[in-house]
Design a protein around this motif. Structure first.
Motif, PDB file in Angstrom:
ATOM      1  N   LEU A 173       0.814  -1.207   0.000  1.00  0.00           N
ATOM      2  CA  LEU A 173       0.000   0.000   0.000  1.00  0.00           C
ATOM      3  C   LEU A 173       0.856   1.270   0.000  1.00  0.00           C
ATOM      4  N   ASP A 174       2.092   1.184   0.458  1.00  0.00           N
ATOM      5  CA  ASP A 174       2.967   2.354   0.423  1.00  0.00           C
ATOM      6  C   ASP A 174       3.307   2.737  -1.016  1.00  0.00           C
ATOM      7  N   ARG A 175       3.571   1.737  -1.854  1.00  0.00           N
ATOM      8  CA  ARG A 175       3.920   1.993  -3.249  1.00  0.00           C
ATOM      9  C   ARG A 175       2.743   1.769  -4.203  1.00  0.00           C
ATOM     10  N   ALA A 176       1.575   1.410  -3.653  1.00  0.00           N
ATOM     11  CA  ALA A 176       0.330   1.302  -4.411  1.00  0.00           C
ATOM     12  C   ALA A 176       0.407   0.284  -5.551  1.00  0.00           C
ATOM     13  N   PHE A 177       0.783  -0.938  -5.211  1.00  0.00           N
ATOM     14  CA  PHE A 177       0.692  -1.999  -6.210  1.00  0.00           C
ATOM     15  C   PHE A 177       0.459  -3.338  -5.524  1.00  0.00           C
ATOM     16  N   LEU A 178      -0.060  -4.276  -6.312  1.00  0.00           N
ATOM     17  CA  LEU A 178      -0.298  -5.642  -5.852  1.00  0.00           C
ATOM     18  C   LEU A 178       0.642  -6.582  -6.590  1.00  0.00           C
ATOM     19  N   VAL A 179       1.035  -7.656  -5.926  1.00  0.00           N
ATOM     20  CA  VAL A 179       1.822  -8.712  -6.572  1.00  0.00           C
ATOM     21  C   VAL A 179       0.905  -9.920  -6.735  1.00  0.00           C
ATOM     22  N   VAL A 180       0.621 -10.274  -7.981  1.00  0.00           N
ATOM     23  CA  VAL A 180      -0.208 -11.438  -8.276  1.00  0.00           C
ATOM     24  C   VAL A 180       0.732 -12.564  -8.671  1.00  0.00           C
ATOM     25  N   ARG A 181       0.832 -13.572  -7.816  1.00  0.00           N
ATOM     26  CA  ARG A 181       1.870 -14.592  -7.976  1.00  0.00           C
ATOM     27  C   ARG A 181       1.369 -15.835  -8.712  1.00  0.00           C
ATOM     28  N   GLU A 182       2.102 -16.220  -9.735  1.00  0.00           N
ATOM     29  CA  GLU A 182       1.887 -17.484 -10.450  1.00  0.00           C
ATOM     30  C   GLU A 182       0.409 -17.780 -10.632  1.00  0.00           C
ATOM     31  N   SER A 183      -0.273 -16.917 -11.347  1.00  0.00           N
ATOM     32  CA  SER A 183      -1.699 -17.087 -11.548  1.00  0.00           C
ATOM     33  C   SER A 183      -1.958 -18.133 -12.628  1.00  0.00           C
ATOM     34  N   LYS A 184      -2.980 -17.944 -13.425  1.00  0.00           N
ATOM     35  CA  LYS A 184      -3.473 -18.985 -14.320  1.00  0.00           C
ATOM     36  C   LYS A 184      -2.406 -19.520 -15.258  1.00  0.00           C
ATOM     37  N   PHE A 185      -1.530 -18.662 -15.750  1.00  0.00           N
ATOM     38  CA  PHE A 185      -0.527 -19.086 -16.724  1.00  0.00           C
ATOM     39  C   PHE A 185       0.888 -19.085 -16.137  1.00  0.00           C
ATOM     40  N   TYR A 186       0.979 -19.338 -14.807  1.00  0.00           N
ATOM     41  CA  TYR A 186       2.268 -19.457 -14.130  1.00  0.00           C
ATOM     42  C   TYR A 186       3.085 -18.175 -14.186  1.00  0.00           C
ATOM     43  N   LYS A 187       2.427 -17.033 -14.320  1.00  0.00           N
ATOM     44  CA  LYS A 187       3.150 -15.781 -14.395  1.00  0.00           C
ATOM     45  C   LYS A 187       2.840 -14.928 -13.171  1.00  0.00           C
ATOM     46  N   THR A 188       3.863 -14.244 -12.695  1.00  0.00           N
ATOM     47  CA  THR A 188       3.682 -13.279 -11.624  1.00  0.00           C
ATOM     48  C   THR A 188       3.685 -11.889 -12.236  1.00  0.00           C
ATOM     49  N   ARG A 189       2.745 -11.051 -11.833  1.00  0.00           N
ATOM     50  CA  ARG A 189       2.672  -9.711 -12.405  1.00  0.00           C
ATOM     51  C   ARG A 189       2.428  -8.685 -11.305  1.00  0.00           C
ATOM     52  N   LEU A 190       2.874  -7.465 -11.568  1.00  0.00           N
ATOM     53  CA  LEU A 190       2.654  -6.351 -10.655  1.00  0.00           C
ATOM     54  C   LEU A 190       1.499  -5.517 -11.168  1.00  0.00           C
ATOM     55  N   LEU A 191       0.544  -5.204 -10.302  1.00  0.00           N
ATOM     56  CA  LEU A 191      -0.605  -4.392 -10.689  1.00  0.00           C
ATOM     57  C   LEU A 191      -0.606  -3.081  -9.926  1.00  0.00           C
ATOM     58  N   PRO A 192      -0.414  -1.961 -10.593  1.00  0.00           N
ATOM     59  CA  PRO A 192      -0.567  -0.669  -9.916  1.00  0.00           C
ATOM     60  C   PRO A 192      -2.038  -0.432  -9.594  1.00  0.00           C
ATOM     61  N   ILE A 193      -2.316   0.206  -8.492  1.00  0.00           N
ATOM     62  CA  ILE A 193      -3.695   0.515  -8.112  1.00  0.00           C
ATOM     63  C   ILE A 193      -3.819   2.017  -7.900  1.00  0.00           C
ATOM     64  N   GLY A 194      -5.036   2.532  -8.101  1.00  0.00           N
ATOM     65  CA  GLY A 194      -5.287   3.958  -7.957  1.00  0.00           C
ATOM     66  C   GLY A 194      -5.433   4.367  -6.503  1.00  0.00           C
ATOM     67  N   PRO A 195      -5.436   5.669  -6.265  1.00  0.00           N
ATOM     68  CA  PRO A 195      -5.504   6.166  -4.881  1.00  0.00           C
ATOM     69  C   PRO A 195      -6.798   5.801  -4.164  1.00  0.00           C
ATOM     70  N   ASP A 196      -7.923   5.741  -4.896  1.00  0.00           N
ATOM     71  CA  ASP A 196      -9.189   5.377  -4.244  1.00  0.00           C
ATOM     72  C   ASP A 196      -9.126   3.955  -3.697  1.00  0.00           C
ATOM     73  N   LEU A 197      -8.692   3.011  -4.538  1.00  0.00           N
ATOM     74  CA  LEU A 197      -8.591   1.627  -4.084  1.00  0.00           C
ATOM     75  C   LEU A 197      -7.517   1.485  -3.021  1.00  0.00           C
ATOM     76  N   GLN A 198      -6.449   2.237  -3.151  1.00  0.00           N
ATOM     77  CA  GLN A 198      -5.384   2.227  -2.147  1.00  0.00           C
ATOM     78  C   GLN A 198      -5.952   2.609  -0.778  1.00  0.00           C
ATOM     79  N   GLY A 199      -6.800   3.643  -0.750  1.00  0.00           N
ATOM     80  CA  GLY A 199      -7.411   4.061   0.510  1.00  0.00           C
ATOM     81  C   GLY A 199      -8.366   3.019   1.063  1.00  0.00           C
ATOM     82  N   ILE A 200      -9.147   2.370   0.185  1.00  0.00           N
ATOM     83  CA  ILE A 200     -10.100   1.344   0.618  1.00  0.00           C
ATOM     84  C   ILE A 200      -9.367   0.151   1.230  1.00  0.00           C
TER      85      ILE A 200
END
Length: 310
Positions: free
Chosen positions: A157-184
């Motif tokens: 939440l400090d850098r406003a992103f999520l780490v999605v690890r080894e999902s459907k296709f065995y890939k890990t990806r970083l997802l930036p999130i907006g300030p509204d979702l960050q606050g929620i």
């Protein structure tokens, strides 16, 4: 050879090749339960057809089950477990193409308002958890399994992103999130029950334990009924929790059209954000709604009349 033994060897073979094979394993387990303790060589076509048919009209699910069993029988025949496959040679077409449900903003608001009903039920999830999960899915387009698998370490939440690890296709990806979702998410974290270990799930039950997909979908079904969010067409299924992912994609496209953005250039970015391997997979998520069709038509009309193609 017993059916269950042959299935176990097949699943082990597939997973040894690096495949997760979770969904296929569940289908094969259901197939074993359907036929009981029986020898593989004694399975006749009629019970196999009955397993494939299930109840109701032929849907894409029929085809998925057929594909799983076809792969299993190719494996069994190649190794001499059986001499032929009892599967039907003709694959029927589904009675109708499945169309995901795209929630309107008003329906999403009603669903969020309905989360208060969780406080007065015996369900596993609190109102705050239900609301946060819905907003997380709508704000990111995550698969429900991805959202429920997030750990505290995955939500930065400090850098406003999520780490999605080894999902459907065995890939890990970083997802930036907006300030509204960050606050929620920050507000939820402050009130979240359970321990604060880095590997603890971010979305948790009333008691601080992980929330299963079945529990989340069951809760959503009750919310949908409470909010009176229903399909009124001839579709076999009512709106699903997974449809929020489709809604995210469609609403994002509409917002790009309204902002005058270069949609074709941005589509690969949307595909990457959703965790798709190519744009074609993303395009299947883009169900045509009157709103989306209207925006696309207006863009084409401006282009056809000599305006700028933006």
């Amino acid at each position: 050879m017993k059916l269950a033994d042959a299935v176990a060897r097949y699943v082990e073979h597939k997973q040894s090749m690096g495949m997760r094979f979770h969904t296929e394993r569940r289908t094969l387990k259901s197939f074993c339960q359907w036929l009981g303790e029986t020898d593989l060589a004694q399975i006749e076509p009629d019970p196999v057809r009955a397993f494939l048919a299930g109840t109701g009209p032929v849907t894409r699910f029929w085809q998925r089950k057929h594909e799983v069993l076809a792969g299993f029988y190719r494996f069994a025949v190649a190794r001499g477990y059986v001499t032929n496959s009892p599967l039907p040679r003709t694959v029927p077409k589904p009675s109708q193409h499945f169309v995901p449900y795209i929630f309107s903003l008003a329906e999403l608001k009603r669903l969020l308002d309905a989360t208060e009903s969780c406080e007065h039920s015996r369900g596993a999830m609190t109102a705050a958890t239900c609301r946060t999960l819905l907003l997380l899915l709508y704000g990111t387009g995550l698969r429900i399994s991805e959202a429920l698998s997030l750990t505290l370490a995955d939500v930065d939440l400090d850098r406003a992103f999520l780490v999605v690890r080894e999902s459907k296709f065995y890939k890990t990806r970083l997802l930036p999130i907006g300030p509204d979702l960050q606050g929620i998410l920050s507000q939820y974290l402050a009130r979240r029950p359970g321990d604060r270990a880095a590997d603890s799930r971010f979305i948790v039950s009333r008691t601080g334990t992980a929330v299963s997909r079945a529990a989340a979908e069951g809760t959503f079904c009750r919310l949908r009924q409470h909010a009176n969010v229903l399909r009124h067409d001839d579709a076999r299924y009512q709106p699903r929790l997974h449809d929020i992912r489709h809604t995210f994609a469609v609403h994002r496209l509409v917002s790009w059209y309204r902002a005058g953005a270069d949609v074709q250039r941005l589509l690969p970015h949307l595909a990457t954000y959703l965790g798709h391997v190519n744009i074609a997979a993303t395009q299947r998520y883009l169900t045509l709604t009157p709103e989306l069709l209207g925006e696309a038509s207006e863009r084409f009309e401006r282009y056809a009349m000599g305006g700028h193609h933006d």
